[in-house]
Design an enzyme around this catalytic site. Structure first.
Site, PDB file in Angstrom:
ATOM      1  N   ASN A 120      -9.304   9.134  -1.263  1.00  0.00           N
ATOM      2  CA  ASN A 120      -7.845   9.223  -1.264  1.00  0.00           C
ATOM      3  C   ASN A 120      -7.526   9.455  -2.752  1.00  0.00           C
ATOM      4  OD1 ASN A 120      -5.287   9.118  -0.641  1.00  0.00           O
ATOM      5  ND2 ASN A 120      -5.246   6.862  -0.228  1.00  0.00           N
ATOM      6  N   TRP A 121      -7.089  10.917  -2.964  1.00  0.00           N
ATOM      7  CA  TRP A 121      -6.663  11.082  -4.266  1.00  0.00           C
ATOM      8  C   TRP A 121      -5.562  10.845  -4.623  1.00  0.00           C
ATOM      9  CZ3 TRP A 121      -8.607  17.038  -5.197  1.00  0.00           C
ATOM     10  CH2 TRP A 121      -9.749  17.092  -5.037  1.00  0.00           C
ATOM     11  N   LYS A 122      -4.504  10.391  -3.479  1.00  0.00           N
ATOM     12  CA  LYS A 122      -3.123  10.087  -3.806  1.00  0.00           C
ATOM     13  C   LYS A 122      -2.359  11.278  -4.263  1.00  0.00           C
ATOM     14  CE  LYS A 122      -4.478   5.108  -3.595  1.00  0.00           C
ATOM     15  NZ  LYS A 122      -4.120   3.853  -3.885  1.00  0.00           N
TER      16      LYS A 122
ATOM     17  N   HIS B 106      -0.855   4.347   5.501  1.00  0.00           N
ATOM     18  CA  HIS B 106      -1.162   3.637   4.211  1.00  0.00           C
ATOM     19  C   HIS B 106       0.178   2.928   3.499  1.00  0.00           C
ATOM     20  CE1 HIS B 106      -2.146   3.352  -0.040  1.00  0.00           C
ATOM     21  NE2 HIS B 106      -3.590   3.688   0.313  1.00  0.00           N
TER      22      HIS B 106
ATOM     23  N   GLU C  50       1.178   2.548   0.877  1.00  0.00           N
ATOM     24  CA  GLU C  50       2.198   3.078  -0.152  1.00  0.00           C
ATOM     25  C   GLU C  50       3.154   3.826   0.633  1.00  0.00           C
ATOM     26  OE1 GLU C  50      -0.752   4.881  -2.769  1.00  0.00           O
ATOM     27  OE2 GLU C  50      -1.314   3.143  -3.435  1.00  0.00           O
TER      28      GLU C  50
ATOM     29  N   GLU D  92      -7.141  -2.359   4.498  1.00  0.00           N
ATOM     30  CA  GLU D  92      -6.722  -2.221   3.139  1.00  0.00           C
ATOM     31  C   GLU D  92      -5.831  -3.420   2.806  1.00  0.00           C
ATOM     32  OE1 GLU D  92      -7.731   1.665   1.235  1.00  0.00           O
ATOM     33  OE2 GLU D  92      -5.562   1.573   2.063  1.00  0.00           O
TER      34      GLU D  92
ATOM     35  N   GLY E 286      -5.512  -0.629  -5.637  1.00  0.00           N
ATOM     36  CA  GLY E 286      -4.900  -0.287  -7.313  1.00  0.00           C
ATOM     37  C   GLY E 286      -4.953  -1.212  -8.081  1.00  0.00           C
TER      38      GLY E 286
ATOM     39  N   SER F  41      -9.509  -1.384  -4.176  1.00  0.00           N
ATOM     40  CA  SER F  41     -10.286  -1.637  -5.434  1.00  0.00           C
ATOM     41  C   SER F  41     -11.749  -1.365  -5.355  1.00  0.00           C
ATOM     42  CB  SER F  41      -9.751  -2.751  -6.186  1.00  0.00           C
ATOM     43  OG  SER F  41      -8.445  -2.995  -6.713  1.00  0.00           O
TER      44      SER F  41
ATOM     45  N   GLY G 132      -9.704   4.848  -3.545  1.00  0.00           N
ATOM     46  CA  GLY G 132      -8.581   5.660  -4.199  1.00  0.00           C
ATOM     47  C   GLY G 132      -8.914   5.959  -5.586  1.00  0.00           C
ATOM     48  N   GLY G 133      -8.491   5.062  -6.579  1.00  0.00           N
ATOM     49  CA  GLY G 133      -8.856   5.388  -7.985  1.00  0.00           C
ATOM     50  C   GLY G 133     -10.068   5.767  -8.447  1.00  0.00           C
TER      51      GLY G 133
HETATM   52  P1  PGA Z   1      -7.699   1.832  -4.812  1.00  0.00           P
HETATM   53  O1  PGA Z   1      -6.912   2.468  -3.459  1.00  0.00           O
HETATM   54  O2  PGA Z   1      -9.145   2.150  -4.496  1.00  0.00           O
HETATM   55  O3  PGA Z   1      -7.349   2.670  -5.800  1.00  0.00           O
HETATM   56  O4  PGA Z   1      -7.531   0.354  -4.787  1.00  0.00           O
HETATM   57  C1  PGA Z   1      -7.387   2.309  -2.028  1.00  0.00           C
HETATM   58  C2  PGA Z   1      -6.364   3.169  -1.241  1.00  0.00           C
HETATM   59  O5  PGA Z   1      -5.222   3.032  -1.467  1.00  0.00           O
HETATM   60  O6  PGA Z   1      -6.727   3.621  -0.324  1.00  0.00           O
END
Ligand code: PGA
Length: 237
Positions: A9-11, A87, A89, A156, A162, A200, A221-222
């Site tokens: 997930n590049w966001k 998600h 976010e 999640e 994050g 994370s 994500g990150g």
């Molecule tokens: P993260 O994000 O790995 O940066 O914690 C995961 C996600 O939001 O899908």
């Protein structure tokens, strides 16, 4: 052992096409689903040989006067097979609720795409029952009446997204079991759904969620944007 599915997930990253190319160069593996921002989907699809592509969101209507939105039929046209929905976010910054998410899931399934439905409690809970109640409500309100045959569920926990504060594999395993029991007992084809962990994930903890907590895959994500980290994750299986 079959390799777990890793969803990247590049966001809202990266900022430039040059960086897109760089990230693609270390993401192209058979068990990877790359989810870039909409504007990069076509380019990423063209460059990847082995990995698949997914989107990070979509709207529930097919077309029309919905400024700024993208439909699942459009995503299908550019070769998307998966769509991340709900998600945290999206829930917090864009006020998406379970009802809206459900409409999106239904539309995505109608088009033959696979929704990756994100759920998870907000805080680290000592009391399992509180977390379970929260998760149960999310599942009920977003998935009731839907066959789960082609649905992925991503657990999640919000405190882990994050933050670097990942959920311990033992707690994650408890939540996975809870979700699994819920869907198997109460939902059509619940036994067929794949369950992912996200929050994370990095090269050091990735394998524990698969080998100790028995998730089918990971939502990253990150770390999916960092060469060494992402390679490390992929090489841990
Ligand atoms: P993260 O994000 O790995 O940066 O914690 C995961 C996600 O939001 O899908």
């Amino acid at each position: 052992m079959k390799k777990p599915i890793i969803i990247a997930n590049w966001k809202m990253n990266p900022e430039t096409q040059k960086e897109v190319k760089k990230i693609i160069s270390f993401s192209d593996k058979e068990n990877v689903i790359v989810c870039p921002p909409f504007v990069f989907l076509k380019e990423v699809k063209e460059k990847l040989k082995k990995a698949k592509i997914g989107a990070q969101n979509c709207f529930y209507e097919k077309k029309g006067a919905f400024t700024g939105e993208v439909s699942s039929s459009m995503l299908k046209t550019v070769g998307c097979k998966y769509v991340i929905l709900g998600h945290s976010e999206r829930r917090s910054f864009f006020n998406e609720d379970n009802k809206t998410i459900k409409r999106k899931i239904e539309e995505v399934l109608l088009l033959g795409l696979v929704p990756v439905v994100c759920i998870g409690e907000k805080k680290q809970e000592k009391n399992d029952k509180i977390a379970e109640k929260y998760i149960k409500k999310q599942i009920e309100e977003s998935l009731s009446g839907i066959s789960l045959k082609n649905v992925f569920i991503a657990y999640e926990p919000i405190f882990a997204i994050g933050t670097g504060n990942s959920c311990s594999p033992s707690v994650a395993e408890k939540r996975r079991l809870f979700i699994k029991n819920e869907v198997v007992e109460k939902y059509q084809d619940g036994e067929k759904t794949k369950i992912f962990y996200g929050g994370s994930v990095n090269s050091k903890n990735a394998s524990s969620y698969i080998k100790e907590a028995f998730f089918d895959g990971l939502l990253v994500g990150g770390a999916s944007l960092k060469k060494d980290e992402f390679k490390g994750i992929l090489e841990s299986f």
